[in-house]
Motif scaffolding. Structure first.
Motif, PDB file in Angstrom:
ATOM      1  N   ILE A  27       8.603  72.436 -67.392  1.00 30.44           N
ATOM      2  CA  ILE A  27       7.707  72.648 -67.369  1.00 30.44           C
ATOM      3  C   ILE A  27       8.628  72.365 -65.827  1.00 30.44           C
ATOM      4  O   ILE A  27       8.370  71.100 -65.405  1.00 30.44           O
ATOM      5  N   ARG A  29       8.029  72.727 -61.899  1.00 35.56           N
ATOM      6  CA  ARG A  29       6.109  73.131 -61.156  1.00 35.56           C
ATOM      7  C   ARG A  29       6.857  73.414 -59.820  1.00 35.56           C
ATOM      8  O   ARG A  29       6.369  74.442 -59.152  1.00 35.56           O
ATOM      9  N   GLU A  30       8.463  72.449 -59.457  1.00 33.79           N
ATOM     10  CA  GLU A  30       8.781  72.462 -58.344  1.00 33.79           C
ATOM     11  C   GLU A  30      10.504  72.136 -58.323  1.00 33.79           C
ATOM     12  O   GLU A  30      10.192  70.844 -58.374  1.00 33.79           O
ATOM     13  N   ALA A  88      -1.876  68.705 -63.602  1.00 33.78           N
ATOM     14  CA  ALA A  88      -1.027  68.374 -62.597  1.00 33.78           C
ATOM     15  C   ALA A  88      -1.639  67.840 -61.167  1.00 33.78           C
ATOM     16  O   ALA A  88      -1.904  69.030 -60.963  1.00 33.78           O
ATOM     17  N   LYS A  90      -0.549  67.630 -56.596  1.00 29.92           N
ATOM     18  CA  LYS A  90      -0.091  68.167 -55.777  1.00 29.92           C
ATOM     19  C   LYS A  90       2.030  67.539 -55.944  1.00 29.92           C
ATOM     20  O   LYS A  90       2.351  68.603 -56.180  1.00 29.92           O
ATOM     21  N   ASP A  92       3.225  66.275 -58.555  1.00 30.54           N
ATOM     22  CA  ASP A  92       4.360  66.340 -59.890  1.00 30.54           C
ATOM     23  C   ASP A  92       4.664  67.215 -60.264  1.00 30.54           C
ATOM     24  O   ASP A  92       4.042  68.400 -60.605  1.00 30.54           O
ATOM     25  N   HIS A  93       5.984  66.906 -60.082  1.00 35.26           N
ATOM     26  CA  HIS A  93       6.872  68.050 -59.932  1.00 35.26           C
ATOM     27  C   HIS A  93       7.159  68.610 -61.797  1.00 35.26           C
ATOM     28  O   HIS A  93       7.787  69.801 -61.570  1.00 35.26           O
ATOM     29  N   VAL A  94       7.864  68.331 -62.579  1.00 38.72           N
ATOM     30  CA  VAL A  94       8.449  68.192 -63.815  1.00 38.72           C
ATOM     31  C   VAL A  94       7.937  67.009 -64.144  1.00 38.72           C
ATOM     32  O   VAL A  94       7.764  66.104 -64.183  1.00 38.72           O
ATOM     33  N   ASP A  95       7.444  68.082 -65.772  1.00 37.12           N
ATOM     34  CA  ASP A  95       7.173  67.669 -67.171  1.00 37.12           C
ATOM     35  C   ASP A  95       8.014  68.000 -67.830  1.00 37.12           C
ATOM     36  O   ASP A  95       8.251  68.624 -68.233  1.00 37.12           O
ATOM     37  N   ARG A 105       6.189  62.918 -66.727  1.00 40.58           N
ATOM     38  CA  ARG A 105       6.229  63.260 -65.649  1.00 40.58           C
ATOM     39  C   ARG A 105       6.825  62.888 -64.697  1.00 40.58           C
ATOM     40  O   ARG A 105       6.150  61.646 -64.460  1.00 40.58           O
ATOM     41  N   ARG A 107       6.445  62.173 -60.675  1.00 40.81           N
ATOM     42  CA  ARG A 107       5.653  62.615 -59.425  1.00 40.81           C
ATOM     43  C   ARG A 107       6.941  61.785 -58.669  1.00 40.81           C
ATOM     44  O   ARG A 107       7.116  61.168 -58.207  1.00 40.81           O
TER      45      ARG A 107
END
Length: 271
Positions: A27, A29-30, A88, A90, A92-95, A105, A107
């Motif tokens: 995942i 996210r950013e 997640a 704010k 937490d960019h990658v899982d 995770r 952060r």
């Protein structure tokens, strides 16, 4: 900023929980970290097994049969293994989610870290190809160090912080190691004798190992933690102790700028 001992402690904290695990999904996210997270990383890792988790300098290497995920924690990043899909936050960019329900995770509030992919041998990646030896390895010894700095006119502290000479000796641990070796950090690197190089090598290894041992008590913090644990450091002998008495001779610790970094030393003990 995470130094080598923090990165090694992270590796030891997460490896037992993830080695041998199979990736279910990734995942992102950013993706806008120091370098973009590869958009095809989810497809590259799906149904692939983590063969090992190792460290090179300050990079963490998640090795798969077909390549390696290279992770750098930047200035503020950290990794945690979660046993449940905690929401997640704010930063937490990658899982990386595994088939057994665990997830790794990342952060990174300042987004100076990196999650990269290298197909095939990881030592061919531009970030790793030109690195010097690991400071805790047999390759970092007095013979090697004396040869590596024989033509270097720069201060020995700056030479120790050069990743082409030896990796992972950052500002804090360079100051601490040179105090332990009783070497003035301003000494031209090429002026050091073989005996002095031997003292430095031993001091670097002892200083880093001491810091890693301190971090051993934090290994449990890498599972189901909120990810906000601070970085550790052994009790400093000189770093950050400007004006305080030297723990050996009582002389006030001095501070000056070297290579635009704060440097701490004892004017009496270090020559």
């Amino acid at each position: 900023m995470p130094e080598l001992p923090e990165v090694e402690t992270t590796r030891r904290g997460i490896a037992p929980h993830l080695e041998g695990s199979t990736v279910a999904e990734v995942i992102i996210r950013e993706p806008r970290l120091r370098w973009p997270v590869p958009a095809d990383l989810p497809a590259l890792l799906a149904n692939r097994k983590v063969e090992s988790i190792e460290r090179r300098a300050k990079y963490l290497l998640l090795r798969f049969s077909h390549g390696t995920v290279i992770i750098h924690l930047g200035m503020s990043g950290n990794l945690r293994v979660l046993t449940e899909p905690f929401p997640a936050e704010k930063h937490d960019h990658v899982d990386i989610v595994f088939t057994d329900g665990k997830r790794l995770r990342l952060r990174d509030p300042r987004r100076f870290g990196a999650v990269l992919w290298q197909a095939g041998a990881d030592n061919a990646h531009p970030l790793l190809a030109a690195l010097g030896p690991e400071p805790l390895s047999p390759a970092f010894n007095a013979d090697y160090l004396q040869a590596a700095i024989a033509s270097k006119r720069v201060a020995i502290k700056l030479a120790l912080m050069d990743n082409h000479i030896v990796v992972g000796v950052g500002n804090i641990y360079a100051s601490e190691s040179l105090f332990r070796a009783r070497i003035d950090p301003r000494r031209p690197a090429q002026s050091l004798s073989h005996h002095e190089c031997s003292r430095i090598v031993m001091a670097v290894k002892e200083t880093l190992e001491a810091a890693i041992n301190v971090g051993g008590s934090t290994l449990r913090d890498y599972v189901d933690s909120d990810g906000k644990a601070g970085y550790f450091m052994l009790q400093s002998q000189v770093y950050g102790r400007t004006g305080e008495p030297c723990r050996i001779c009582g002389t006030p610790i001095s501070q000056f700028r070297l290579g635009q970094r704060s440097t701490f030393y004892c004017p009496s003990c270090q020559r």
